[in-house]
Design an enzyme around this catalytic site. Sequence first.
Site, PDB file in Angstrom:
ATOM      1  N   CYS A  20      -4.290  -1.446  -2.094  1.00 62.36           N
ATOM      2  CA  CYS A  20      -4.465  -0.019  -2.366  1.00 62.36           C
ATOM      3  C   CYS A  20      -5.360   0.102  -3.592  1.00 62.36           C
ATOM      4  CB  CYS A  20      -3.102   0.612  -2.632  1.00 62.36           C
ATOM      5  SG  CYS A  20      -3.192   2.346  -3.103  1.00 62.36           S
TER       6      CYS A  20
ATOM      7  N   ASP B 190       0.864  -1.190   0.000  1.00 56.06           N
ATOM      8  CA  ASP B 190       0.000   0.000   0.000  1.00 56.06           C
ATOM      9  C   ASP B 190       0.897   1.236   0.000  1.00 56.06           C
ATOM     10  OD1 ASP B 190      -2.391   1.605   0.204  1.00 56.06           O
ATOM     11  OD2 ASP B 190      -1.967   1.890   2.319  1.00 56.06           O
ATOM     12  N   SER B 191       0.271   2.369  -0.253  1.00 60.01           N
ATOM     13  CA  SER B 191       1.011   3.632  -0.223  1.00 60.01           C
ATOM     14  C   SER B 191       1.409   4.026   1.203  1.00 60.01           C
ATOM     15  CB  SER B 191       0.139   4.738  -0.812  1.00 60.01           C
ATOM     16  OG  SER B 191      -1.074   4.810  -0.091  1.00 60.01           O
TER      17      SER B 191
ATOM     18  N   HIS C  92      -7.655   2.914   3.361  1.00 53.37           N
ATOM     19  CA  HIS C  92      -7.546   3.702   4.595  1.00 53.37           C
ATOM     20  C   HIS C  92      -8.906   3.849   5.292  1.00 53.37           C
ATOM     21  CE1 HIS C  92      -3.631   4.858   3.019  1.00 53.37           C
ATOM     22  NE2 HIS C  92      -3.377   5.566   4.106  1.00 53.37           N
TER      23      HIS C  92
ATOM     24  N   TYR D  57      -0.862   8.382  -2.608  1.00 54.92           N
ATOM     25  CA  TYR D  57      -0.763   8.103  -4.034  1.00 54.92           C
ATOM     26  C   TYR D  57      -1.989   8.664  -4.770  1.00 54.92           C
ATOM     27  CZ  TYR D  57       2.993   4.513  -3.871  1.00 54.92           C
ATOM     28  OH  TYR D  57       4.179   3.834  -3.746  1.00 54.92           O
TER      29      TYR D  57
ATOM     30  N   GLU E 135      -3.931   8.772   8.145  1.00 52.91           N
ATOM     31  CA  GLU E 135      -2.476   8.640   8.365  1.00 52.91           C
ATOM     32  C   GLU E 135      -2.068   9.370   9.647  1.00 52.91           C
ATOM     33  OE1 GLU E 135       0.267   7.231   6.506  1.00 52.91           O
ATOM     34  OE2 GLU E 135      -1.189   6.122   5.301  1.00 52.91           O
TER      35      GLU E 135
ATOM     36  N   CYS F 157     -11.128   2.768  -0.682  1.00 52.11           N
ATOM     37  CA  CYS F 157      -9.757   3.136  -0.310  1.00 52.11           C
ATOM     38  C   CYS F 157      -9.473   2.372   0.975  1.00 52.11           C
ATOM     39  CB  CYS F 157      -9.655   4.641  -0.059  1.00 52.11           C
ATOM     40  SG  CYS F 157      -8.065   5.126   0.659  1.00 52.11           S
TER      41      CYS F 157
HETATM   42  N1  DGL Z   1      -5.054   3.315   0.612  1.00 53.74           N
HETATM   43  C1  DGL Z   1      -4.986   3.718  -0.721  1.00 53.74           C
HETATM   44  C2  DGL Z   1      -6.196   3.341  -1.531  1.00 53.74           C
HETATM   45  O1  DGL Z   1      -6.788   2.316  -1.241  1.00 53.74           O
HETATM   46  C3  DGL Z   1      -4.513   5.041  -1.118  1.00 53.74           C
HETATM   47  C4  DGL Z   1      -4.422   6.183  -0.274  1.00 53.74           C
HETATM   48  C5  DGL Z   1      -3.508   7.152  -0.976  1.00 53.74           C
HETATM   49  O2  DGL Z   1      -2.306   6.881  -0.962  1.00 53.74           O
HETATM   50  O3  DGL Z   1      -3.998   8.133  -1.527  1.00 53.74           O
HETATM   51  O4  DGL Z   1      -6.551   3.998  -2.479  1.00 53.74           O
END
Ligand code: DGL
Length: 250
Positions: free
Chosen positions: A70, A7-8, A183, A39, A150, A181
């Site tokens: 991600c 993941d990012s 997150h 990302y 984050e 996402c």
């Molecule tokens: N967790 C990531 C996703 O599922 C990306 C969050 C990011 O780096 O912008 O898209």
Amino acid sequence: MRIGVFDSGVGGLTVMRSLYKSSLFSEIIYFGDTARVPYGSKDKNTIIRYSLEAVEFFKNFNIELLVVACNSVSASAIPQMREEANFPIIGVVEAGVLALKNSLVKIDDNILVIGTKTTISSNIYQRLLGDLGFCNIEAIETGLFVPIVEEGIFKGKVLDATMEYYFQNLKRHPKYIILGCTHFPLIASAIEEYFTKQGQKPILIHSGDAIMEYLKNIYPNLREQDTQTKFFASENPNKLKEIAKQWLNL
Ligand code: DGL
């Protein structure tokens, strides 16, 4: 089976938690590109470049599968990663769509997809859901949730104001919300509460649980075992390990 999870940042730990809890893997190696998160606000070519670097990183570990935890990478870079990798790669988007399909959803239920700019503007969820016949899909970019998560903020005023900012102009009250996402499962309770206050409690679809179901189908011979873990981050690995310890109960 030794697998990698990419993941990012820390968001992919929500997927790792589902994989770890299943006890079906001998080892899970996690890499979060914390130096370059987010990302989801970057352009496609940049995401592809970073993701190819992650593929090179995982080549050092003899993994049998890489789970791209991600959505932004899953929406932008999987074909390019597959070309460079010597292991299979799966992303989270199809798994999320499948999880929705396998729920009790009706074709005309209101579905809200939330994700980063990259994921939503790629149209991948809208296209896959549209192909399955769903006709009431609303998809919105909610990228600010990423730095909030984050930062370790999972409830409170900042999050409430951000939800209000993003959700106040929705056309329809969602029955299903795809957390597009990785997150976002960390703020799932807050999102659920926000919409419940406005009417009906929505059903949230989480990529981690979805991918585990998906993997059980693809690899029916996986058996329970002890799972070793390794954590890597491109910046501040101790912070990532600390968060992983809390979320995974290590
Ligand atoms: N967790 C990531 C996703 O599922 C990306 C969050 C990011 O780096 O912008 O898209």
